[in-house]
Design an enzyme around this catalytic site. Structure first.
Site, PDB file in Angstrom:
ATOM      1  N   CYS A  29       3.624   9.471   6.129  1.00 41.07           N
ATOM      2  CA  CYS A  29       4.008   8.335   6.966  1.00 41.07           C
ATOM      3  C   CYS A  29       5.221   7.617   6.419  1.00 41.07           C
ATOM      4  O   CYS A  29       5.698   7.870   5.319  1.00 41.07           O
ATOM      5  CB  CYS A  29       2.850   7.355   7.108  1.00 41.07           C
ATOM      6  SG  CYS A  29       2.109   6.873   5.544  1.00 41.07           S
ATOM      7  N   GLY A  55       6.905  10.980   9.908  1.00 36.66           N
ATOM      8  CA  GLY A  55       5.658  11.022  10.648  1.00 36.66           C
ATOM      9  C   GLY A  55       5.935  11.125  12.126  1.00 36.66           C
ATOM     10  O   GLY A  55       6.567  10.238  12.704  1.00 36.66           O
ATOM     11  N   ASN A 130       1.763   3.619   3.316  1.00 39.37           N
ATOM     12  CA  ASN A 130       2.268   4.958   3.025  1.00 39.37           C
ATOM     13  C   ASN A 130       1.676   5.383   1.696  1.00 39.37           C
ATOM     14  O   ASN A 130       1.873   4.709   0.689  1.00 39.37           O
ATOM     15  CB  ASN A 130       3.805   4.947   2.944  1.00 39.37           C
ATOM     16  CG  ASN A 130       4.371   6.279   2.471  1.00 39.37           C
ATOM     17  OD1 ASN A 130       3.720   7.309   2.589  1.00 39.37           O
ATOM     18  ND2 ASN A 130       5.571   6.250   1.937  1.00 39.37           N
ATOM     19  N   GLY A 131       0.930   6.469   1.692  1.00 39.83           N
ATOM     20  CA  GLY A 131       0.340   6.960   0.451  1.00 39.83           C
ATOM     21  C   GLY A 131      -1.093   7.400   0.639  1.00 39.83           C
ATOM     22  O   GLY A 131      -1.517   7.741   1.740  1.00 39.83           O
ATOM     23  N   TYR A 271      12.932  17.051  -0.524  1.00 42.81           N
ATOM     24  CA  TYR A 271      12.683  17.326   0.892  1.00 42.81           C
ATOM     25  C   TYR A 271      12.390  16.105   1.749  1.00 42.81           C
ATOM     26  O   TYR A 271      12.914  15.979   2.852  1.00 42.81           O
ATOM     27  CB  TYR A 271      11.511  18.322   1.013  1.00 42.81           C
ATOM     28  CG  TYR A 271      11.091  18.614   2.429  1.00 42.81           C
ATOM     29  CD1 TYR A 271      11.916  19.337   3.288  1.00 42.81           C
ATOM     30  CD2 TYR A 271       9.877  18.158   2.925  1.00 42.81           C
ATOM     31  CE1 TYR A 271      11.534  19.611   4.597  1.00 42.81           C
ATOM     32  CE2 TYR A 271       9.484  18.431   4.228  1.00 42.81           C
ATOM     33  CZ  TYR A 271      10.314  19.150   5.053  1.00 42.81           C
ATOM     34  OH  TYR A 271       9.941  19.407   6.343  1.00 42.81           O
TER      35      TYR A 271
END
Length: 498
Positions: A29, A55, A130-131, A271
């Site tokens: 996300c 996301g 996020n995580g 990436y």
């Protein structure tokens, strides 16, 4: 990141990375928040559009107008759901936050789309995450025993319940108390009637940056989102820092977790982040070029063309070509109008997915010796198909070079990777992997080469500067939800396939 229902011993399937059949590592996300802007929801929508690569399955925006919280959440892309004035009009106020996400098996559906919201004793509480909380099952089990009722299967909701049940008097202290009980990785944007709180986990595994536009304060997963909304980059939110911004614009910084050695995710450079972002003070694009240069130095190939696997392999391929002197060419053309593999209606459609996304530039590659550059190999199925596509287009030799070390371990910090048994590098040595994908040769950048590319001399074994667990198995935190049996398996060497 999701928590399955009902609770089970060990690690549920939807927490095991790999709840999809994609052959790429994926961020879970991205988050974006702004406080002090008249058009806050519109700005969040624009910022989320810049983070869409993080996301692509669901999006949500919440706002606050000084009296009420508003929320709009939906499946699909940002542009599908927040491009109209009517949608933005549903989200009034000078403070707003948003979230784009991927889901894993068992985790789709609107109830898991963030930001999540709850009415607490202190007022409204909205959170975007996020995580991954790696002890969420353990915490949820205890909370349920104490009477908590969960409305989603998201690990993020655990934080809400921990805040709600904390006995500290102020909301900030309750929030800190809650974070002291969680382990894993998180970048969070929280909205309350008092203002906005943005924070990172003590190791800074997941990214978060801070910017300004006029009198407004902006937070985002990547600097590219600040660029898109016209905000000036101020700094990154430090590992373990909580930045508190009140409704009147006062900014306070808190460091409640002491000073620990930061371990940001190194795969942001490889990436996840957009190449036009700045991560940890370095241009992602320049780092990826430097990785390609390291590849050329470490693993040269006698070839006619350097060909990237688009789009993620392009900067590294440029670096490889410049260092080696071998011409760079777009020997593969990517279509940008192809849906995700797993939503296709049949197995045949899924198997054809690589050819629909990528097509060989036959006029260039026919009769040529090719160096193919990609960012990673996960299961190996995509690499196998792309190598075969080059051969079918007439390439005389195909040498594969990978701009990261072998991905031999799963990630439990918010990246969707297959379980370790499905990672090709966990089952085979490099020579066997090369045979599996039918390449004439295969090589990966070394872990020290990767560190040199991001500006470090090498990987310091006793205190690495990044989280590189997907390459090394060196997890920087405990992984409570794996259980003792799984913890032992992580430390066992995997038998190599001859």
């Amino acid at each position: 990141m999701t928590i399955s229902e009902p609770l089970r011993e060990g690690l549920p399937w939807d927490i095991v990375p790999g709840g999809n059949d994609d052959d790429h590592l994926r961020e879970e996300c991205g988050v974006f928040g702004v406080i002090g802007a008249r058009d806050s929801a519109a700005m969040v929508a624009l910022g989320l559009h810049a983070l869409q690569h993080r996301g692509q399955e669901a999006v949500g925006i919440s706002s606050y107008d000084g009296q009420e919280f508003y929320s709009r959440r939906a499946l699909g892309h940002v542009a599908q759901n927040f491009s109209s004035g009517a949608a933005i009009a549903e989200l009034p106020g000078s403070m707003a936050s948003g979230h784009v996400r991927y889901s894993t098996t068992g985790g789709s559906g609107l109830r898991n789309v963030q930001p999540l919201f709850a009415d607490l004793a202190t007022g409204g509480f909205s959170i975007a995450h996020n995580g991954n909380i790696s002890n969420a099952i353990h915490l949820k089990r205890d909370l349920v025993k104490r009477g908590a009722i969960f409305q989603s299967t998201s690990d993020t909701e655990v934080i809400i319940h921990l805040v709600a049940t904390s006995r500290y008097p102020t909301l900030l202290d309750r929030f800190i108390d809650a974070l002291r009980m969680v382990e894993g990785a998180y970048s969070l944007i929280v909205m309350t009637p008092e203002g906005m709180i943005a924070c990172r986990d003590p190791l800074g595994i997941r990214p978060l940056v801070m910017g300004r536009i006029g009198d407004s304060v902006v937070f985002a997963s990547e600097t590219v989102a600040l660029d898109v909304v016209g905000a000036e980059f101020v700094r990154q939110v430090e590992p373990g820092e909580l930045v508190e911004v009140s409704m009147d614009g006062t900014v306070l910084s808190h460091h409640p977790f002491g000073n620990r050695k930061a371990r940001p995710c190194i795969f942001e450079h490889v990436y996840f982040s957009r190449p036009d972002s700045i991560v940890d003070g370095s241009s992602v694009y320049q780092v990826r070029k430097a990785i390609g240069e390291q590849l050329a130095l470490e693993s040269p190939a006698d070839a006619d063309l350097v060909v990237p696997v688009p789009d993620s392999g392009v900067p590294a391929a440029i670096g490889y070509a410049q260092q080696s002197g071998i011409p760079f060419e777009l020997g593969i053309i990517r279509s940008h109008y192809v849906g995700r593999t797993f939503i296709q209606p049949s197995d045949g459609a899924r198997h054809a997915d690589v050819k629909r996304k990528h097509n060989a530039n036959r006029a260039l590659v026919q009769g040529k010796r090719i160096v193919l550059i990609d960012d990673s190999i996960v299961r190996g199925t995509t690499s196998l198909k792309i190598v075969q596509m080059m051969r079918d287009a007439g390439a005389s030799e195909v040498h594969m070079r990978i701009a990261s070390p072998p991905t031999s371990h799963s990630c439990f910090y918010g990246v969707d990777t297959p379980e370790r048994s499905k990672l090709l590098a966990a089952q085979m040595d490099i020579a066997a992997m090369g045979e599996f994908i039918h390449a004439d040769s295969l090589a990966f950048v070394s872990i020290d080469g990767l560190y040199r590319a991001v500006g470090e001399k090498d990987r310091k074994a006793k205190c690495p500067q990044y989280c590189d667990a997907c390459f090394t198995g060196d997890y920087p935190t405990t992984l409570t939800d794996l259980g003792e049996r799984d913890q032992k398996q992580l430390s066992l060497p995997v038998e190599k396939v001859a």
